[in-house]
Design a protein around this motif. Structure first.
Motif, PDB file in Angstrom:
ATOM      1  N   ASP A 167      -2.845  -5.737   2.693  1.00 35.54           N
ATOM      2  CA  ASP A 167      -3.334  -4.831   3.725  1.00 35.54           C
ATOM      3  C   ASP A 167      -3.046  -5.582   5.019  1.00 35.54           C
ATOM      4  O   ASP A 167      -3.733  -6.550   5.339  1.00 35.54           O
ATOM      5  N   TYR A 183      -3.604  -5.304   7.943  1.00 31.80           N
ATOM      6  CA  TYR A 183      -4.654  -5.507   8.947  1.00 31.80           C
ATOM      7  C   TYR A 183      -5.291  -6.885   8.800  1.00 31.80           C
ATOM      8  O   TYR A 183      -5.675  -7.511   9.777  1.00 31.80           O
ATOM      9  N   ASN A 225      -8.301   1.904   3.156  1.00 29.40           N
ATOM     10  CA  ASN A 225      -7.863   0.508   3.158  1.00 29.40           C
ATOM     11  C   ASN A 225      -8.241  -0.200   4.459  1.00 29.40           C
ATOM     12  O   ASN A 225      -9.234  -0.945   4.489  1.00 29.40           O
ATOM     13  N   HIS A 226      -7.508   0.059   5.547  1.00 25.51           N
ATOM     14  CA  HIS A 226      -7.721  -0.716   6.777  1.00 25.51           C
ATOM     15  C   HIS A 226      -9.163  -0.622   7.289  1.00 25.51           C
ATOM     16  O   HIS A 226      -9.790  -1.619   7.625  1.00 25.51           O
ATOM     17  N   GLN A 251     -11.768  -2.279   5.155  1.00 27.29           N
ATOM     18  CA  GLN A 251     -11.627  -3.739   5.262  1.00 27.29           C
ATOM     19  C   GLN A 251     -12.319  -4.246   6.529  1.00 27.29           C
ATOM     20  O   GLN A 251     -13.018  -5.261   6.501  1.00 27.29           O
ATOM     21  N   LYS A 297       0.847  -1.187   0.000  1.00 27.01           N
ATOM     22  CA  LYS A 297       0.000   0.000   0.000  1.00 27.01           C
ATOM     23  C   LYS A 297       0.886   1.241   0.000  1.00 27.01           C
ATOM     24  O   LYS A 297       2.035   1.132   0.442  1.00 27.01           O
TER      25      LYS A 297
END
Ligand SMILES: NC(=O)c1ccc[n+]([C@@H]2O[C@H](COP(=O)([O-])OP(=O)(O)OC[C@H]3O[C@@H](n4cnc5c(N)ncnc54)[C@H](OP(=O)(O)O)[C@@H]3O)[C@@H](O)[C@H]2O)c1
Length: 517
Positions: free
Chosen positions: A195, A197, A257-258, A261, A166
């Motif tokens: 990602d 996470y 992103n995180h 998700q 990322k």
């Protein structure tokens, strides 16, 4: 290839084929702090095949020996397994090589290809080749182009994979361009958009918790859930990443992103099978169902903030604008909070409140499912306040665990109700520390299991949701940047978006027990 391993299958995921990993950006921070410690932990725990080799590439000049020493330092400082077990380290290190050269030169890739062919010459079976792009995003296109041009990848072949770090683009348009560039060298099932996470145990446990326990899934919908909160708070500031962060901001760095998700894992429907394709289909449906934010929504239900000076962990810290490499006039957000709706049958009308910030009161990543009150307040007469609603708190960091808050009768002659908590933490319940996120994800990528990686359309829909926020913040004066004190829970404006719905953020320090009244 062991594709999409069944989670019920507890057999080790050690690949049966030889494996060659090439790390582009091997002299960088990510390689030192995360990738090498993770690969070495996999080696120590028996997850790497006997025929495993690693090639590092960067511009700096190293001999193989100097490179091995550098990697050893990284493992020593950041690894779960210190390289003190001389035998495994010696063996591991002896299979590490360095090929220097810039990404712009075709010759670099030619040298890597030759080295790979030399190392793989005696393999009885074709090796898996995994390329890791641990390089600045600006270098992704040239690296991908040269990988393709120099014949280091063959699309559709189950032999090749690439991990892309990322940030995946800086907006929807650039992410699409990057997807096209990636696909010029690799087909979609060879691409692993990381990602980290998703490599965390508690994040994976969201699915296990929901879907392997009969008691939660029936409650996981608009009938029983009042609202959901997701908080990603960091107590640190931007440190030495000021230059990068000032261009990015928290929406690009964390939310797109995180956080999305996490939202997907909480909100998704039950996949028909636990396989990459089905899990990712369901996640994409959540992103597709997110109610688009109009300009009015953005003005009224999205808050951006920026930390001023303050006190964090008893230390006085500077305002964001005075951090190293940050423009003193910057309007970049270090905090964002918003209300979102998933417009589908399960979640219609249930608000999801999300907030992420730097220099917050504490470091915490947590998801709170707040349940509705029972239909009748039976103990109203003896209890002066409405008891707190049940809450399920999924704590992702710093300590990984899950808590359930329920009301209990306070001992005594009256029917007074106090919140109590049932809790489990990984540390207390399991003997072994959970593997680091990069360990899990590297092993999955080696094995070709993309369940915990973002698919092309997932990235695109995530950008589609946040893009109007980023655009509005560029073009309108009606979305002010709210200052907040470093060491607080964010600006007051963020409280207002939830309080005007008659709710409040769960501002508790991790590990804090409910207060008995
Ligand atoms: N660090 C983290 O914790 C972290 C977390 C999430 C994502 N990421 C992502 O991971 C990637 C790497 O981050 P990082 O922090 O490790 O960066 P970094 O410390 O700046 O390292 C960058 C690496 O790329 C190499 N490199 C840069 N340009 C090159 C070129 N033209 N030719 C050959 N090599 C080149 C550098 O080699 P030389 O120094 O030898 O030139 C260095 O090894 C970035 O995309 C970042 O966004 C990092």
């Amino acid at each position: 290839m062991t594709k999409n391993q069944d989670p019920n299958d507890s057999s080790p995921l050690k690949p049966s084929r030889p494996v060659s990993v090439v790390i582009f950006g091997a002299s960088g921070d990510l390689t030192q702090r995360k990738l090498l410690p993770a690969l070495y932990a996999l080696r120590c725990e028996g997850f790497l095949p006997d025929h495993f080799r690693l090639i590092g590439n960067a511009r700096r000049d190293y001999t193989d020996e100097a490179f091995r020493d550098l990697m050893r330092e990284g493992v020593e400082q950041h690894g779960r397994h210190a390289p003190s077990e001389e035998d495994s380290w010696t063996d591991f290190a002896s299979n590490m090589y360095y090929v220097g050269g810039t990404l712009e030169e075709a010759e670099t890739f030619d040298k890597i290809k030759q080295k790979l062919e030399e190392l793989e010459a005696n393999d009885v079976e074709e090796s898996i080749r995994l390329y890791y792009l641990a390089i600045p995003p600006s270098a992704f296109p040239i690296a991908l182009n040269n990988i393709s041009e120099q014949g280091l990848s063959v699309p559709e072949s189950d032999r090749f994979r690439v991990i892309v770090e990322k940030p995946f683009g800086v907006d929807q348009e650039t992410a699409r361009v990057l997807n096209t560039q990636v696909h010029s060298a690799f087909s979609e099932d060879q691409v692993f958009r990381i990602d980290h996470y998703l490599g965390k145990e508690t994040v994976q446990n969201i699915l296990v918790f929901r879907l392997a326990n009969g008691i939660f899934e029936p409650l996981w919908n608009r009938r029983y859930v009042d609202h959901v909160q997701i908080t990603v708070g960091e107590s640190i500031g931007v440190g030495r990443r000021g230059g990068y962060f000032d261009q990015a901001g928290i929406v690009r760095d964390i939310v797109q992103n995180h956080m999305l998700q996490l939202l997907c894992l909480v909100g998704m429907e039950v996949p028909i099978r636990f396989r990459a394709e089905h899990v990712r289909n369901e996640k994409v449906k959540v992103l597709m169902s997110l109610s688009p934010l109009s300009e009015v929504d953005i003005k009224t239900s999205v808050v951006r903030g920026q930390y001023a000076e303050g006190v964090v962990d008893d230390e006085r810290v500077t305002a964001y604008r005075y951090e190293e490499d940050v423009n003193p006039e910057t309007t970049t957000e270090t905090f964002a909070a918003f209300r979102a709706y998933i417009d589908n049958w399960r979640w219609a009308g249930v608000p999801f409140y999300l907030r992420a910030g730097k220099r917050m009161k504490t470091r915490t990543t947590e998801i709170t499912i707040v349940f509705k009150h029972p239909p009748l307040a039976l103990f109203k007469a003896t209890h002066e306040r409405i008891p707190a609603p049940n809450q399920l708190i999924i704590q992702i960091q710093p300590e990984e665990g899950i808590k359930l808050r329920v009301g209990s009768k306070r001992p005594g002659t009256k029917f007074s109700i106090d919140p109590v908590q049932m809790a489990f933490t990984y540390e207390q319940s399991f003997e072994n520390a959970p593997p680091g996120a990069y360990e899990r994800l590297l092993l999955d990528a080696i094995n070709g299991d993309s369940t915990l990686f973002a698919r092309e359309d997932e990235v695109d829909y995530a950008w589609r949701f946040v893009q109007p926020i980023l655009d509005a913040w560029q073009t309108t004066d009606l979305c002010p940047v709210h200052p907040y004190w470093a060491g607080s829970w964010g600006p007051d404006a963020a409280d207002r978006i939830i309080e005007r719905d008659g709710r409040a953020w769960r501002n508790e320090m991790p590990g804090e027990e409910p207060t008995l009244t």
